[in-house]
Design an enzyme around this catalytic site. Sequence first.
Site, short mmCIF file in Angstrom:
data_model
loop_
_atom_site.label_atom_id
_atom_site.label_comp_id
_atom_site.label_asym_id
_atom_site.label_seq_id
_atom_site.Cartn_x
_atom_site.Cartn_y
_atom_site.Cartn_z
CB ILE A 16 4.14 61.25 32.70
CG1 ILE A 16 4.15 62.75 32.40
CG2 ILE A 16 5.17 60.92 33.78
CD1 ILE A 16 3.68 63.62 33.54
CG ASP A 35 -3.28 53.11 30.27
OD1 ASP A 35 -2.36 53.95 30.24
OD2 ASP A 35 -4.48 53.42 30.13
CG ASP A 61 -10.42 51.20 36.73
OD1 ASP A 61 -9.73 52.04 37.37
OD2 ASP A 61 -11.63 51.37 36.52
CB VAL A 62 -5.19 52.36 39.23
CG1 VAL A 62 -4.03 51.93 38.35
CG2 VAL A 62 -5.72 53.73 38.85
CB SER A 140 0.52 67.85 39.50
OG SER A 140 0.30 69.06 38.80
CE1 TYR A 152 -4.17 65.46 37.90
CE2 TYR A 152 -3.26 67.66 38.16
CZ TYR A 152 -3.11 66.33 37.81
OH TYR A 152 -1.89 65.87 37.34
CE LYS A 156 -1.56 63.88 40.01
NZ LYS A 156 -0.75 62.68 39.82
#
Length: 176
Positions: A16, A35, A61-62, A140, A152, A156
Amino acid sequence: MPGRGAAIVTGGGYGIGRAVARMLAADGWSVALLDTDTARVREAADQIVASGGTALAVVADVTDASAVAAAVAECEERLGPPRGLVTCAAMREAGTVTEVTEPGWDRTVAVVLKGVFLSCRTVIPAMARAGGGAIVTVSSSDAAGRRGMAAYAAAKAAVNALTVCMAADHQAQGIR
Protein backbone atom coordinates in the site's frame (compact mmCIF):
# COMPACT_ATOMS: atom_id res chain seq x y z
CA MET A 1 9.53 22.99 -4.35
CA PRO A 2 7.91 21.48 -7.45
CA GLY A 3 4.25 20.54 -7.75
CA ARG A 4 2.05 20.26 -4.69
CA GLY A 5 4.85 20.07 -2.14
CA ALA A 6 6.53 17.30 -0.20
CA ALA A 7 4.82 14.23 1.19
CA ILE A 8 6.27 11.49 3.37
CA VAL A 9 5.03 7.90 3.05
CA THR A 10 6.07 5.43 5.74
CA GLY A 11 6.25 1.84 4.58
CA GLY A 12 6.87 3.24 1.09
CA GLY A 13 8.98 0.33 -0.13
CA TYR A 14 6.15 -2.11 -0.81
CA GLY A 15 2.43 -2.77 -0.85
CA ILE A 16 0.00 0.00 0.00
CA GLY A 17 2.79 2.45 0.85
CA ARG A 18 4.47 1.96 -2.51
CA ALA A 19 1.16 2.39 -4.35
CA VAL A 20 0.34 5.54 -2.36
CA ALA A 21 3.78 7.00 -3.10
CA ARG A 22 3.34 6.36 -6.84
CA MET A 23 -0.12 7.93 -6.77
CA LEU A 24 1.09 11.02 -4.92
CA ALA A 25 4.03 11.45 -7.30
CA ALA A 26 1.72 11.12 -10.31
CA ASP A 27 -0.42 13.87 -8.76
CA GLY A 28 2.57 16.23 -8.56
CA TRP A 29 3.89 15.64 -5.05
CA SER A 30 7.59 15.24 -4.25
CA VAL A 31 7.62 12.05 -2.23
CA ALA A 32 9.95 10.80 0.50
CA LEU A 33 9.51 7.05 0.87
CA LEU A 34 10.53 5.66 4.28
CA ASP A 35 11.13 1.98 4.82
CA THR A 36 13.53 -0.37 6.59
CA ASP A 37 14.11 -2.42 3.43
CA THR A 38 16.89 -0.61 1.59
CA ALA A 39 16.53 -2.43 -1.74
CA ARG A 40 12.75 -2.12 -1.90
CA VAL A 41 12.59 1.55 -0.94
CA ARG A 42 15.30 2.48 -3.44
CA GLU A 43 13.58 0.48 -6.18
CA ALA A 44 10.24 2.17 -5.40
CA ALA A 45 11.80 5.65 -5.48
CA ASP A 46 13.71 4.85 -8.68
CA GLN A 47 10.47 3.77 -10.38
CA ILE A 48 8.85 7.08 -9.47
CA VAL A 49 11.83 9.04 -10.81
CA ALA A 50 11.87 6.94 -14.00
CA SER A 51 8.20 7.88 -14.48
CA GLY A 52 9.06 11.58 -14.27
CA GLY A 53 8.26 12.13 -10.60
CA THR A 54 10.36 13.37 -7.71
CA ALA A 55 11.16 10.81 -5.04
CA LEU A 56 13.62 10.29 -2.24
CA ALA A 57 14.36 6.88 -0.72
CA VAL A 58 15.03 7.06 3.01
CA VAL A 59 15.96 4.01 5.06
CA ALA A 60 14.39 4.52 8.47
CA ASP A 61 12.72 2.49 11.21
CA VAL A 62 9.51 4.25 12.31
CA THR A 63 9.93 2.82 15.82
CA ASP A 64 13.17 4.79 16.32
CA ALA A 65 12.56 8.45 17.22
CA SER A 66 16.01 9.60 16.09
CA ALA A 67 15.67 7.77 12.76
CA VAL A 68 12.28 9.38 12.14
CA ALA A 69 13.67 12.82 13.05
CA ALA A 70 16.59 12.34 10.67
CA ALA A 71 14.27 11.17 7.89
CA VAL A 72 11.97 14.18 8.28
CA ALA A 73 14.97 16.52 8.37
CA GLU A 74 16.30 14.94 5.17
CA CYS A 75 12.91 15.35 3.52
CA GLU A 76 12.76 19.02 4.52
CA GLU A 77 16.29 19.65 3.30
CA ARG A 78 15.93 17.88 -0.04
CA LEU A 79 12.24 18.23 -0.93
CA GLY A 80 10.95 21.08 1.22
CA PRO A 81 8.70 21.07 4.26
CA PRO A 82 6.31 18.13 4.46
CA ARG A 83 2.74 19.10 3.58
CA GLY A 84 1.54 15.50 3.55
CA LEU A 85 2.14 12.38 5.60
CA VAL A 86 0.73 8.92 4.93
CA THR A 87 1.51 6.28 7.55
CA CYS A 88 1.55 2.89 5.84
CA ALA A 89 4.32 1.13 7.79
CA ALA A 90 2.89 -2.00 9.40
CA MET A 91 3.60 -5.56 10.40
CA ARG A 92 1.60 -8.16 12.18
CA GLU A 93 2.18 -11.28 14.15
CA ALA A 94 -0.86 -13.49 13.91
CA GLY A 95 -2.29 -15.18 16.94
CA THR A 96 -4.77 -14.93 19.74
CA VAL A 97 -3.74 -13.29 23.00
CA THR A 98 -2.60 -16.69 24.27
CA GLU A 99 -0.69 -17.51 21.07
CA VAL A 100 1.07 -14.30 20.07
CA THR A 101 4.58 -14.04 21.44
CA GLU A 102 5.48 -11.13 23.66
CA PRO A 103 8.21 -9.95 21.23
CA GLY A 104 5.69 -10.29 18.37
CA TRP A 105 3.13 -8.25 20.30
CA ASP A 106 5.73 -5.60 21.14
CA ARG A 107 7.02 -5.33 17.56
CA THR A 108 3.51 -5.19 16.06
CA VAL A 109 2.40 -2.46 18.46
CA ALA A 110 5.68 -0.59 17.97
CA VAL A 111 5.50 -0.52 14.17
CA VAL A 112 1.74 -0.02 13.84
CA LEU A 113 1.05 2.40 16.72
CA LYS A 114 4.34 3.86 17.92
CA GLY A 115 5.39 4.36 14.29
CA VAL A 116 2.33 6.53 13.67
CA PHE A 117 2.93 8.41 16.92
CA LEU A 118 6.59 9.13 16.18
CA SER A 119 5.97 10.02 12.54
CA CYS A 120 3.16 12.42 13.39
CA ARG A 121 4.92 13.89 16.41
CA THR A 122 7.92 14.70 14.22
CA VAL A 123 6.06 15.90 11.11
CA ILE A 124 3.37 18.05 12.77
CA PRO A 125 5.70 20.89 13.87
CA ALA A 126 7.29 21.06 10.40
CA MET A 127 3.86 20.95 8.79
CA ALA A 128 2.59 23.70 11.09
CA ARG A 129 5.59 25.91 10.23
CA ALA A 130 4.74 25.39 6.55
CA GLY A 131 1.17 26.56 7.08
CA GLY A 132 -0.58 23.21 7.43
CA GLY A 133 -1.08 19.98 5.59
CA ALA A 134 -2.77 16.61 5.67
CA ILE A 135 -2.05 13.40 7.53
CA VAL A 136 -3.54 10.08 6.49
CA THR A 137 -3.14 7.23 8.95
CA VAL A 138 -3.76 3.91 7.26
CA SER A 139 -5.81 1.59 9.42
CA SER A 140 -7.67 -1.63 8.75
CA SER A 141 -11.09 -3.18 9.13
CA ASP A 142 -9.22 -5.49 11.50
CA ALA A 143 -9.36 -2.61 14.02
CA ALA A 144 -12.90 -3.76 14.80
CA GLY A 145 -11.47 -7.11 15.82
CA ARG A 146 -10.49 -10.14 13.83
CA ARG A 147 -10.01 -13.68 14.97
CA GLY A 148 -6.34 -14.55 15.42
CA MET A 149 -5.05 -10.98 15.01
CA ALA A 150 -5.05 -9.70 18.61
CA ALA A 151 -1.93 -7.51 18.47
CA TYR A 152 -2.58 -6.06 15.03
CA ALA A 153 -6.27 -5.37 15.68
CA ALA A 154 -5.52 -3.71 19.03
CA ALA A 155 -2.79 -1.53 17.51
CA LYS A 156 -4.95 -0.47 14.54
CA ALA A 157 -7.86 0.40 16.87
CA ALA A 158 -5.46 2.57 18.86
CA VAL A 159 -4.30 4.25 15.62
CA ASN A 160 -7.92 5.15 14.91
CA ALA A 161 -8.31 6.78 18.34
CA LEU A 162 -4.97 8.58 18.00
CA THR A 163 -6.03 9.94 14.61
CA VAL A 164 -9.23 11.42 16.03
CA CYS A 165 -7.25 13.06 18.84
CA MET A 166 -4.67 14.52 16.46
CA ALA A 167 -7.38 15.92 14.18
CA ALA A 168 -8.95 17.75 17.11
CA ASP A 169 -5.62 18.86 18.58
CA HIS A 170 -4.05 20.22 15.39
CA GLN A 171 -6.87 21.54 13.24
CA ALA A 172 -6.16 25.12 14.38
CA GLN A 173 -2.68 24.73 12.84
CA GLY A 174 -4.20 23.96 9.46
CA ILE A 175 -3.45 20.25 9.76
CA ARG A 176 -6.16 17.84 8.82
